[in-house]
Structures are given as structure tokens and as C-alpha cells.
Design an enzyme around this catalytic site. Structure first.
Site, PDB file in Angstrom:
ATOM      1  N   CYS A   1      32.343   3.976   2.686  1.00 20.19           N
ATOM      2  CA  CYS A   1      31.030   3.246   2.545  1.00 20.19           C
ATOM      3  C   CYS A   1      30.886   4.621   1.847  1.00 20.19           C
ATOM      4  O   CYS A   1      29.378   4.681   0.971  1.00 20.19           O
ATOM      5  CB  CYS A   1      29.866   2.607   2.780  1.00 20.19           C
ATOM      6  N   ALA A   4      31.651   6.117  14.664  1.00 19.35           N
ATOM      7  CA  ALA A   4      33.462   6.351  14.945  1.00 19.35           C
ATOM      8  C   ALA A   4      34.329   5.334  14.093  1.00 19.35           C
ATOM      9  O   ALA A   4      35.257   5.390  14.315  1.00 19.35           O
ATOM     10  CB  ALA A   4      33.518   5.388  16.521  1.00 19.35           C
ATOM     11  N   GLN A  10      39.230   3.577   9.944  1.00 22.19           N
ATOM     12  CA  GLN A  10      39.274   3.809   8.368  1.00 22.19           C
ATOM     13  C   GLN A  10      40.019   4.837   8.231  1.00 22.19           C
ATOM     14  O   GLN A  10      41.547   4.343   7.737  1.00 22.19           O
ATOM     15  CB  GLN A  10      38.255   3.806   7.989  1.00 22.19           C
ATOM     16  N   GLY A  55      30.554  -5.769   8.765  1.00 22.92           N
ATOM     17  CA  GLY A  55      30.148  -7.026   9.085  1.00 22.92           C
ATOM     18  C   GLY A  55      29.505  -7.484  10.502  1.00 22.92           C
ATOM     19  O   GLY A  55      29.077  -7.704  12.169  1.00 22.92           O
TER      20      GLY A  55
END
Length: 441
Positions: A50, A115, A120, A194
């Protein structure tokens, strides 16, 4: 061969550009394929989150690899290269290693110390391994980066310092709708962010947590974990009416909550205000929602401003010290590995000479007893070891000082070592990763 890291992040690129450059998982894989298929790059891993999109590449030449990666990134994102270039950063070799370790430790994140980046990075490396886009160089680097990130989180208090994007977004709730405790929360998207949003809201005492996701089964699993409820994707507009706080992070390529959706929800709520926390890149919630009376929209740009004061606190300094030490240790080990093939080839050559001479001795003195022959062999080996000791120790010392390459080259020339023999030792085999193997194993 050299490491190159090229990308853009929240540090120097506007949110709009980060949105345009964001890549979904399939696009990341295609970009890696394009890069490793280029003339000057042999390995590539793409990380897109993001607040960053960056490429880790092992190149044959610096300038050639830089051109190949830049052009491939522009083509993959659809952003013209002249528009990308002013915001791109490039890290080479030592700085690239330090950057990878800092990213894994959460020190380069918008929410310092978060974290999620570990997961990712692990996901990116696993994908690249399975598709054959990563080899020994990047695999070693990123595996080590993951280990460093885990160490930082286990040995420092950075988790207590870092405030997640979700936490900061919910922190605004007090000013908009009052205390979170007792509020009704709608989470759109059941991925990693989410799940974090649903868990955070539940732990904060939300009256209810509802999860909406394109796949209902995944929404139901997440809802069960937080004692909440799940609704189908096509019910998300209706679900807005009951929500005091809406947190969205879907990874969709277009808006999933429109201004009209929010206007209708507000009308049905009889003036009760709503907070929309948009954690997606590109954004999920229409930007014009911020103009509606009764609705407050917070996106990554606002969250970045709120987190900019995360600062140089003791726990962060401690984490940076660990990263600095790990980078130094990695560089020292790698420099030793760089000269190891030459040392191995030198010793192999010496052993070959010893074997040839012992065979000649066998032919010339067939009556020599086994005991005497063994003693001669031990003597020859001791002589060879003493002769090789100094150059072997010296090349390792010079490698640690960053001068091992020239000395190793001199040894190769002086002892007439076969370059093909050295290259065979320098290239360890790549072990394929199957779908059921974990990157950390």
C-alpha cells in the site's frame, strides 16, 4: 553481477502516483517475467504494497539492468517513464542490501515498525521462487532480510511503538463518532489488512464487526475469528447503513464504495455520522465522499501525515542498530563467499599436483614400502598447506576489507587457474520450491 533495487514509495511519491503504479499479484509475476527475460537481468522479485512498489534485481551490468528494469516497470504500470523517473529511487549493492533489511524490519514503512511487510515480502519471494524468477543471489538476500525482520520484532520494543494504519484510522473515530467501544464496524475486504482491521476493531470493544468480501467463505472465516458476522459482496451497499465505521482494503482496481452509496446510507441513518477509513491502493472509497455532510473519509495520504511524527524513539534506534549490525555481518560473509571459489580452485589445483607427483613416485619406486610412501605423502601435504596458508588467509582478510576481488584475480592469474573451474564453484545449484513448501524452510 550486482544487486539493484529500483522503486517508489510514500517517501518521495504522491499517493496518486503510488496508486497508478500499484500492481496486483498477477501483474507482479508478469513484470518479473519481463525483467528476467531482458538482456541484463537474471533474477527479479517485485514487491508491491500500500505504500511502495519496488523491484529487486540481480543484474549483469548496472546501467543495462537499470534501463531494463525502469522500462519494464513503466510498461507494467502504464505510467510513462518520464513521469516515473523523478520519483524513483535506486539502491545499488551495499545500499540495496541495507534497504532490503530496513524494509523487512518495518523501518521504511509508513507506519514505522509495522510487521505486515514481513508477510508481504515472504509472499513476494515465494511467488518468485515458484515461477523461477529468483536464484541464489536474491533468495539469499531476501531470506536473510526476513530473518532480520523477525529478529527486530522479537528483540526490540518496536511493536509497542509502531501504530498500524488501522490503529491510526480508528484513532480518529473519537472525534467523528465518539468512542470505538459500542460502535458498529464494517470491514470490506478479508485479506491481511482486512483481518487486521477486524481484529483491531473487535479488541477495541466494537459493538459489532461485519465483514464483506468477494468470496463469502473467506469473509465467514474472518468473521468467526472476531465473533462477528459476514455478508455477501453484493450486500455491501446495504451494509453501509448500519455501520458507524467503514474500513476498506480490497486491492480492487476501481472504487468499491461510491459517493452515491454513501449518500444513500447517510440519508437512511437520519444524520448519524460515519467514518470511512480507506486503506487501499488504489483507493476503494470515492474521494468525493469527503465532501458529503456527515461523512469523514481518511485515506493513506492523511494517515501518512498522522504517522510522520513516529520519529527517532529509543526502540526505533535499537532496531536500526540491529539492522546496521546485520548488514555489516552479511557484507562480511558475502565478501568471503566471493573469494571462496578462487581459494577452492587454488587448493584443487594443489591437490591435483600432489596426486600427479605421488603417482609418478609410485611408478618410479615400485618397491617403496607403504609406511614410507605414507610418510612421503604426509610430508608433501604439509609443504603444500604451509605454502597455501598465507595466500588463503590474506585473500580472506582482503575480502573483509573490500579488496578481495583484485587479490583473487591476481591469484587466478599467478597460479593459472581455469576460469571455468572457478565459475563452477561460484554458482551453487538452485533448488526449486514446490507449491507445498514454505519460503522459510
Amino acid at each position: 553481477m550486482s544487486l539493484i533495487v529500483l522503486g517508489l514509495s510514500h517517501h518521495g511519491a504522491p499517493i496518486g502516483l503510488l496508486e497508478a503504479a500499484a500492481l496486483d499479484p498477477s501483474s507482479r509475476g508478469r513484470l518479473e517475467s519481463t525483467i528476467v527475460g531482458s538482456e541484463h537481468v537474471v533474477e527479479a522479485v517485485v514487491v508491491s504494497t500500500c505504500n511502495r512498489t519496488e523491484v529487486y534485481a540481480e543484474g549483469l551490468t548496472f546501467h543495462g539492468a537499470l534501463t531494463d528494469v525502469s522500462e519494464a516497470l513503466a510498461a507494467a504500470t502504464g505510467v510513462p517513464l518520464p513521469d516515473l523517473q523523478p520519483h524513483l529511487y535506486v539502491h545499488y549493492e551495499d545500499r540495496g542490501i541495507a534497504h532490503a533489511f530496513s524494509v523487512a524490519a518495518g523501518l521504511d514503512s509508513m507506519a514505522v515498525g509495522e510487521a505486515q511487510i514481513l508477510g508481504q515480502l515472504r509472499e513476494a519471494l515465494t511467488r518468485a521462487q515458484r515461477r523461477g524468477h529468483v536464484g541464489p543471489a536474491l533468495n539469499t538476500l531476501l531470506q536473510q532480510a526476513l530473518r532480520v525482520g523477525k529478529r527486530v520484532h522479537s528483540e526490540t520494543g518496536i511493536d509497542d511503538v509502531s501504530r498500524s494504519l488501522v490503529g491510526v484510522g480508528l484513532g480518529v473515530a473519537d472525534d467523528v463518532i465518539g468512542p470505538i467501544a459500542g460502535a458498529r464496524v464494517l470491514v470490506i475486504g478479508a485479506g491481511g489488512m482486512g483481518a487486521l482491521a477486524a481484529t483491531t476493531a473487535s479488541q477495541a470493544g466494537a459493538a459489532s464487526v461485519t465483514v464483506v468480501n468477494r468470496g463469502l467463505a473467506r469473509a465467514e472465516r474472518l468473521a468467526a475469528r472476531v465473533d462477528g458476522s459476514a455478508r455477501a459482496w453484493d450486500e455491501r451497499t446495504a451494509a453501509l447503513v448500519d455501520a458507524d465505521i467503514v474500513i476498506s482494503s480490497t486491492g480492487a482496481t476501481g472504487v468499491v464504495v461510491t459517493s452515491d452509496d454513501v449518500a444513500a446510507a447517510l440519508a437512511a441513518r437520519d444524520g448519524r455520522p460515519q467514518l470511512y477509513v480507506d486503506l487501499a491502493l488504489p483507493h476503494d472509497v470515492d474521494l468525493s465522499v469527503a465532501d458529503l455532510e456527515g461523512a469523514t473519509r481518511i485515506g493513506l495520504a492523511e494517515l501518512g501525515d498522522a504517522l510522520s511524527h513516529a520519529g527517532d524513539v529509543p526502540q526505533v534506534r535499537e532496531a536500526r542498530d540491529i539492522v546496521t549490525g546485520e548488514v555489516a555481518a552479511f557484507l562480511t560473509e558475502r565478501s568471503g563467499e566471493a573469494v571462496a571459489p578462487t581459494v577452492a580452485a587454488l587448493r584443487s589445483r594443489a591437490q591435483s599436483v600432489v596426486d600427479d607427483e605421488m603417482a609418478r613416485l609410485e611408478r618410479r619406486t615400485p618397491d617403496l614400502g607403504d609406511a614410507h610412501r605414507a610418510e612421503v605423502q604426509r610430508t608433501v601435504h604439509r609443504i603444500v598447506e604451509k605454502l597455501l596458508h598465507a595466500p588463503t588467509v590474506r585473500v580472506k582478510e582482503m575480502a573483509q576489507a573490500g579488496q578481495g576481488g583484485s587479490y583473487a584475480k591476481a591469484l587466478s592469474e599467478l597460479f593459472d587457474l581455469d576460469p571455468r573451474e572457478v565459475s563452477v564453484v561460484s554458482t551453487p545449484p538452485v533448488i526449486p520450491v514446490t507449491d507445498d513448501e514454505e519460503v522459510g524452510r
